[in-house]
Design a protein around this motif. Structure first.
Motif, PDB file in Angstrom:
ATOM      1  N   GLY A   1       0.823  -1.192   0.000  1.00  0.00           N
ATOM      2  CA  GLY A   1       0.000   0.000   0.000  1.00  0.00           C
ATOM      3  C   GLY A   1       0.861   1.247   0.000  1.00  0.00           C
ATOM      4  N   ALA A   2       0.229   2.381   0.285  1.00  0.00           N
ATOM      5  CA  ALA A   2       0.972   3.646   0.278  1.00  0.00           C
ATOM      6  C   ALA A   2       1.971   3.718   1.425  1.00  0.00           C
ATOM      7  CB  ALA A   2      -0.011   4.810   0.353  1.00  0.00           C
TER       8      ALA A   2
ATOM      9  N   ALA B   1       3.383   1.394  -2.711  1.00  0.00           N
ATOM     10  CA  ALA B   1       2.584   1.330  -3.940  1.00  0.00           C
ATOM     11  C   ALA B   1       1.708   2.563  -4.076  1.00  0.00           C
ATOM     12  CB  ALA B   1       1.712   0.081  -3.938  1.00  0.00           C
ATOM     13  N   GLU B   2       1.621   3.043  -5.301  1.00  0.00           N
ATOM     14  CA  GLU B   2       0.706   4.133  -5.631  1.00  0.00           C
ATOM     15  C   GLU B   2       0.022   3.738  -6.933  1.00  0.00           C
ATOM     16  OE1 GLU B   2       0.634   8.946  -6.536  1.00  0.00           O
ATOM     17  OE2 GLU B   2       2.448   7.981  -5.778  1.00  0.00           O
ATOM     18  N   GLY B   3      -1.204   3.266  -6.806  1.00  0.00           N
ATOM     19  CA  GLY B   3      -1.892   2.733  -7.980  1.00  0.00           C
ATOM     20  C   GLY B   3      -1.201   1.450  -8.431  1.00  0.00           C
TER      21      GLY B   3
ATOM     22  N   PHE C   1       8.526  -0.249 -10.297  1.00  0.00           N
ATOM     23  CA  PHE C   1       7.875  -1.337 -11.022  1.00  0.00           C
ATOM     24  C   PHE C   1       6.595  -0.792 -11.653  1.00  0.00           C
ATOM     25  CE2 PHE C   1      10.368  -3.596  -7.862  1.00  0.00           C
ATOM     26  CZ  PHE C   1      10.851  -4.692  -8.560  1.00  0.00           C
ATOM     27  N   ARG C   2       6.444  -1.007 -12.962  1.00  0.00           N
ATOM     28  CA  ARG C   2       5.246  -0.565 -13.680  1.00  0.00           C
ATOM     29  C   ARG C   2       4.597  -1.753 -14.380  1.00  0.00           C
ATOM     30  NH1 ARG C   2       5.118   4.991 -14.298  1.00  0.00           N
ATOM     31  NH2 ARG C   2       7.042   6.082 -13.711  1.00  0.00           N
ATOM     32  N   PRO C   3       3.310  -1.648 -14.710  1.00  0.00           N
ATOM     33  CA  PRO C   3       2.652  -2.755 -15.417  1.00  0.00           C
ATOM     34  C   PRO C   3       3.318  -3.022 -16.761  1.00  0.00           C
ATOM     35  CG  PRO C   3       1.035  -1.196 -14.566  1.00  0.00           C
ATOM     36  CD  PRO C   3       2.376  -0.553 -14.392  1.00  0.00           C
ATOM     37  N   ALA C   4       3.471  -4.304 -17.095  1.00  0.00           N
ATOM     38  CA  ALA C   4       4.054  -4.678 -18.381  1.00  0.00           C
ATOM     39  C   ALA C   4       3.068  -4.350 -19.499  1.00  0.00           C
ATOM     40  CB  ALA C   4       4.376  -6.161 -18.395  1.00  0.00           C
TER      41      ALA C   4
ATOM     42  N   ASP D   1       3.721  -8.130 -13.666  1.00  0.00           N
ATOM     43  CA  ASP D   1       2.617  -8.792 -14.368  1.00  0.00           C
ATOM     44  C   ASP D   1       1.249  -8.465 -13.795  1.00  0.00           C
ATOM     45  OD1 ASP D   1       2.686 -10.115 -11.975  1.00  0.00           O
ATOM     46  OD2 ASP D   1       3.132 -12.097 -12.818  1.00  0.00           O
ATOM     47  N   GLY D   2       1.203  -7.541 -12.843  1.00  0.00           N
ATOM     48  CA  GLY D   2      -0.075  -7.180 -12.237  1.00  0.00           C
ATOM     49  C   GLY D   2      -0.407  -7.979 -10.997  1.00  0.00           C
TER      50      GLY D   2
END
Length: 197
Positions: free
Chosen positions: A38-39, A76-78, A114-117, A140-141
């Motif tokens: 989380g945040a 995490a942010e979004g 880390f960003r969504p693939a 990978d989400g």
């Protein structure tokens, strides 16, 4: 600015997006589920076991990897997870000239996102990052692998041209000129020393 989509990135592209290689079993895997983040920062310490260090040494061409650990913080942010912390390692590299062992003690900060693939069939997005921006890895989400992130950070922290004390002598014996001998000033000195006809 160029974008980078393959591993390993060079020392000069460390601020560009990095796609992890496809591996069935990463040598040093520490998966963290995204739904547990989380945040509020989550701190953890990870350390590679002997078998994991041996596998990483083979992957990165090291003579030995005596220790590898990292103190990390995740937030995490979004869909974006930020990883910061510190990497600590002791390794032995092979001298590029003689092959002699070169000890390496690493103590460096880690900072990446880390960003969504990209989805299947969708081309990778060109991401231009400034010098102060973080490295980018894709997830990978479902989960992120902080162990692989630390392994890649280790590769970036290693000296790409390790030299032992006898490196210069080994190069001279092989007929390889030093920068001083082969540089423009050496050529100028040779011209000055040449007898005038």
């Amino acid at each position: 600015m160029r974008s980078e989509r393959s591993w390993p990135p060079s020392r000069w592209t460390r601020f560009l997006p990095v796609r992890c290689p496809i591996m069935t079993e990463p040598e040093f895997s520490r998966a963290i589920r995204l739904d547990t983040l989380g945040a509020a920062p989550r701190t953890l310490t990870i350390a590679a076991e002997a078998t994991e260090r041996a596998a990483l040494a083979r992957r990165f061409g090291l003579l030995a990897l005596d220790s590898l650990e990292a103190e990390l913080s995740l937030a995490a942010e979004g869909e974006v997870v930020t990883l910061t912390g510190r990497l600590l390692a002791k390794a032995t590299q092979a001298c590029i000239a003689s092959g002699a062992p070169v000890p390496a003690a690493i103590d460096e900060p880690i900072a990446l996102a880390f960003r969504p693939a990209p989805t299947a069939g969708q081309p990778d997005e060109e991401i231009e990052l400034g010098q102060n921006d973080m490295e980018v890895m894709f997830h990978d989400g479902a989960a992120i692998d902080v162990g692989e992130a630390v392994a890649q950070s280790l590769a970036l922290a290693l000296d790409p041209y390790p030299r032992a004390p006898d490196a210069e002598a080994a190069l001279n014996e092989a007929g390889v000129k030093s920068e001083t001998e082969a540089g423009p000033f050496a050529a100028l000195a040779a011209l000055k020393a040449k007898p005038k006809g």
